[in-house]
Design a protein around this motif. Structure first.
Motif, PDB file in Angstrom:
ATOM      1  N   HIS A  49       0.818  -1.210   0.000  1.00 44.95           N
ATOM      2  CA  HIS A  49       0.000   0.000   0.000  1.00 44.95           C
ATOM      3  C   HIS A  49       0.852   1.260   0.000  1.00 44.95           C
ATOM      4  O   HIS A  49       0.406   2.314   0.443  1.00 44.95           O
ATOM      5  N   THR A  51       2.758   4.498  -1.676  1.00 45.01           N
ATOM      6  CA  THR A  51       2.563   5.405  -2.807  1.00 45.01           C
ATOM      7  C   THR A  51       3.812   5.368  -3.681  1.00 45.01           C
ATOM      8  O   THR A  51       4.883   4.910  -3.252  1.00 45.01           O
ATOM      9  N   TYR A  72       8.192   5.317 -11.540  1.00 44.64           N
ATOM     10  CA  TYR A  72       6.841   5.277 -12.124  1.00 44.64           C
ATOM     11  C   TYR A  72       6.793   4.279 -13.285  1.00 44.64           C
ATOM     12  O   TYR A  72       5.822   3.529 -13.422  1.00 44.64           O
ATOM     13  N   ARG A  86      -2.570  -1.891  -8.426  1.00 42.97           N
ATOM     14  CA  ARG A  86      -2.685  -0.457  -8.136  1.00 42.97           C
ATOM     15  C   ARG A  86      -4.073  -0.228  -7.554  1.00 42.97           C
ATOM     16  O   ARG A  86      -5.070  -0.640  -8.142  1.00 42.97           O
ATOM     17  N   GLU A  88      -6.636   2.871  -5.934  1.00 47.01           N
ATOM     18  CA  GLU A  88      -6.772   4.319  -5.973  1.00 47.01           C
ATOM     19  C   GLU A  88      -7.927   4.784  -5.092  1.00 47.01           C
ATOM     20  O   GLU A  88      -9.008   5.077  -5.602  1.00 47.01           O
ATOM     21  N   HIS A  92      -7.004  10.188  -2.319  1.00 46.02           N
ATOM     22  CA  HIS A  92      -5.678   9.781  -1.846  1.00 46.02           C
ATOM     23  C   HIS A  92      -4.827   9.379  -3.046  1.00 46.02           C
ATOM     24  O   HIS A  92      -5.359   8.972  -4.074  1.00 46.02           O
ATOM     25  N   PRO A  93      -3.507   9.454  -2.915  1.00 48.55           N
ATOM     26  CA  PRO A  93      -2.664   9.016  -4.030  1.00 48.55           C
ATOM     27  C   PRO A  93      -2.793   7.511  -4.265  1.00 48.55           C
ATOM     28  O   PRO A  93      -3.139   6.754  -3.353  1.00 48.55           O
ATOM     29  N   ALA A  94      -2.525   7.111  -5.492  1.00 45.20           N
ATOM     30  CA  ALA A  94      -2.536   5.682  -5.825  1.00 45.20           C
ATOM     31  C   ALA A  94      -1.538   4.960  -4.940  1.00 45.20           C
ATOM     32  O   ALA A  94      -0.507   5.501  -4.543  1.00 45.20           O
ATOM     33  N   ARG A  95      -1.868   3.719  -4.638  1.00 40.98           N
ATOM     34  CA  ARG A  95      -1.012   2.861  -3.821  1.00 40.98           C
ATOM     35  C   ARG A  95      -0.779   1.569  -4.580  1.00 40.98           C
ATOM     36  O   ARG A  95      -1.588   1.180  -5.418  1.00 40.98           O
TER      37      ARG A  95
END
Length: 169
Positions: A49, A51, A72, A86, A88, A92-95
């Motif tokens: 989990h 980021t 990335y 992934r 989302e 919140h930012p993607a994890r």
């Protein structure tokens, strides 16, 4: 403050490959086993989990200079190859996580973003059946449970208590 990335479960589940052999998994997925890819997989197995920024920081710590774009690219390639998942959560930012071989869900703290795995409680995927499929063949259900983790709930209660004391003064 960066959200914590703990998980209620670590290590592979039944039928889950884990990252015992990340080099072999990369090759089996048709990807070269580069140092950044190996570092990303190792980090995410121990820190689900996370980021992209958290992964990038950890990979830089392990390998030295690695660009954020390279991390990335690794995350995208490994997700496309089915080695990572992934998630989302809204707002919140993607994890990213390595637990990919089952249909599990997540608990997300509204305060700090902490994310926990929640096993599917209703059998085989998908866990939920939609009232209408509109012709789709459904193969996965994604459920996110929202709330406050114990730490944020405790902090929230302390803030409320402090606020009430100020009102009485």
């Amino acid at each position: 403050m960066a959200p914590s990335t703990t998980s209620g479960s670590t290590g592979p589940r039944s039928g889950e490959p884990g990252f015992a052999d990340p080099r072999g998994q990369l090759r089996a997925a048709g990807l070269r086993a580069t140092r950044p890819r190996l570092a990303v997989l190792r980090w995410l197995w121990s820190n689900p989990h996370s980021t992209a920024d958290q992964v990038a920081g950890a990979v830089r710590h392990e390998l030295g200079s690695v660009s954020t774009q390279a991390v990335y690219d690794v995350l995208n390639a490994c997700t496309a190859a089915g080695l990572l998942r992934r998630i989302e959560p809204a707002g919140h930012p993607a994890r990213f996580e390595g637990r990919i071989a089952d249909n599990h869900h997540h608990l997300v703290c509204r305060g700090c973003g902490r994310t926990e795995d929640v096993d599917c409680v209703h059998g085989a995927a998908p866990c939920l059946a939609p009232s209408s499929t509109a012709g789709y063949v459904v193969d996965e259900a994604e459920v996110v449970f929202w709330g406050l983790c114990p730490e944020c709930r405790s902090a929230h209660n302390e803030d409320r208590s402090h606020h009430h004391e100020e009102e009485r003064a």
